[in-house]
Write an enzyme that holds these catalytic residues in place. Sequence first.
Site, mmCIF file in Angstrom:
data_model
loop_
_atom_site.group_PDB
_atom_site.id
_atom_site.type_symbol
_atom_site.label_atom_id
_atom_site.label_comp_id
_atom_site.label_asym_id
_atom_site.label_seq_id
_atom_site.Cartn_x
_atom_site.Cartn_y
_atom_site.Cartn_z
ATOM 1 N N CYS A 163 58.241 42.740 33.230
ATOM 2 C CA CYS A 163 58.164 42.964 31.887
ATOM 3 C C CYS A 163 58.345 44.420 31.744
ATOM 4 O O CYS A 163 59.036 45.021 30.601
ATOM 5 C CB CYS A 163 56.771 42.365 31.461
ATOM 6 S SG CYS A 163 55.333 42.895 32.737
ATOM 7 N N GLN A 212 49.924 49.128 30.215
ATOM 8 C CA GLN A 212 50.162 47.957 30.409
ATOM 9 C C GLN A 212 48.930 47.023 30.057
ATOM 10 O O GLN A 212 47.692 46.937 30.444
ATOM 11 C CB GLN A 212 50.431 47.430 31.838
ATOM 12 C CG GLN A 212 51.969 48.006 32.230
ATOM 13 C CD GLN A 212 52.279 47.774 33.465
ATOM 14 O OE1 GLN A 212 52.933 48.679 34.161
ATOM 15 N NE2 GLN A 212 52.494 46.543 33.985
ATOM 16 N N ARG A 260 46.801 49.799 33.786
ATOM 17 C CA ARG A 260 46.527 48.744 33.173
ATOM 18 C C ARG A 260 45.519 49.435 31.887
ATOM 19 O O ARG A 260 44.675 50.169 32.331
ATOM 20 C CB ARG A 260 45.661 47.766 33.866
ATOM 21 C CG ARG A 260 45.186 46.393 33.149
ATOM 22 C CD ARG A 260 46.410 45.524 32.963
ATOM 23 N NE ARG A 260 46.827 44.861 34.080
ATOM 24 C CZ ARG A 260 48.166 44.413 34.137
ATOM 25 N NH1 ARG A 260 49.090 44.290 33.198
ATOM 26 N NH2 ARG A 260 48.535 43.667 35.403
ATOM 27 N N HIS A 267 52.925 46.107 26.218
ATOM 28 C CA HIS A 267 53.088 47.234 27.212
ATOM 29 C C HIS A 267 53.753 48.409 26.465
ATOM 30 O O HIS A 267 54.799 48.228 25.840
ATOM 31 C CB HIS A 267 54.040 46.757 28.382
ATOM 32 C CG HIS A 267 53.517 45.895 29.308
ATOM 33 N ND1 HIS A 267 52.316 45.321 29.162
ATOM 34 C CD2 HIS A 267 53.925 45.215 30.474
ATOM 35 C CE1 HIS A 267 51.883 44.435 30.394
ATOM 36 N NE2 HIS A 267 52.962 44.611 31.116
#
Length: 374
Positions: A135, A162, A268, A275
């Site tokens: 992704c 993300q 993260r 994202h």
Amino acid sequence: MRKVGIIGWRGMVGSVLMERMREENDFAGCEYTFFSTSQAGQDGPVIEGRTYTLQDGDNIDQLQSNDILLSCQGGGYTSKVYPELRKSGWQGYWIDAASTLRMEKDAIIVLDPVNRSVIDQGLATGIKNYIGGNCTVSLMLMGLAGLFEQGWIEWVTSQTYQAASGAGAKNMRELVNQMRIIGENCENLLDTPSTAILDIDRNVINTLRNPAFPTENFGAPLAASLIPWIDRAMDNGQTREEWKGISETNKILGREEKPVPIDGCCVRVSSMRCHSQAYTIKLNRDVPMADIEDAIKNQNDWVYLVANNKEETLKELTPTRVTGTLDIPVGRLRKMNLGPQYLSAFSVGDQLLWGAAEPVRRILQIILQHLGEQ
Ligand code: HSE
């Protein structure tokens, strides 16, 4: 009529795929079968008033009768079923959202607005495996492919922000649950205007550090915090998510022989499904900003530029704005103090759309079109 089998249509990526296929009327003109590894024989999706009965996703004979199989079932399923299918002599097209086969020689990573020529060449030469990309990589390329196409990029670093969705549905729930517990524990302090901010801060950190705080899926608190580690360790100090940056990008662009160096730190954050990425781009010459802007915004129909000011940035360049859309805003675009060949940029994209379901949805249509033309 071509036969298409879909496996994993009920999971998170599969559900987004189904939504998009409905929106685009993709179910017309083909015979679809829906497979399940746990609910064969039960009712599956209802499309245009017809209820589809689920077939057994582990039954190689049933799978084999399709011209195209599309799996959103995850890497474990691919590892188990795909080799058996090929061993049985199945010659159909395998489309997959999971990463298992991505780097195989006989597989193409699909992101058609960026690598349609690589895809077309693959179809022409008989490649049968078409795999959705990571992704973060796909979202970077949807934003920056114009610069790669011009050949202006010497190297890129991407520092990522993300979303929880990249880790899975359970992680999204865990993030919201973490937020709830933080809010509940802090409620009285927050509702009292005279509470000292450091008391609120202490309350939040005590909540996060409480051993009972739910971190089963992430392994650490994400709400009101972040986690600078995604996926497993590689030997060179990178995480696998960081390694994918250079390997997948260059494979998508068909330039594995002459790769563009790409690296960065993948982090993260507590976004739900978008994202974001901050780029430092070393250009191989001093390209005027107007040319850079043109190259970025004209590359595909979904990327657009956001003016580098606070008002537009807050309005356009956030997960809140982008979630649930195919839009790829690129902003904070400027030459850096490091020199005129250094460019800074920031992009946001929906991890479940261009980051997962959309390239897979589109390659199905491209393959069907290719088969129709044969
Ligand atoms: N590996 C990505 C992430 C998700 O963890 O965010 C899918 O490519």
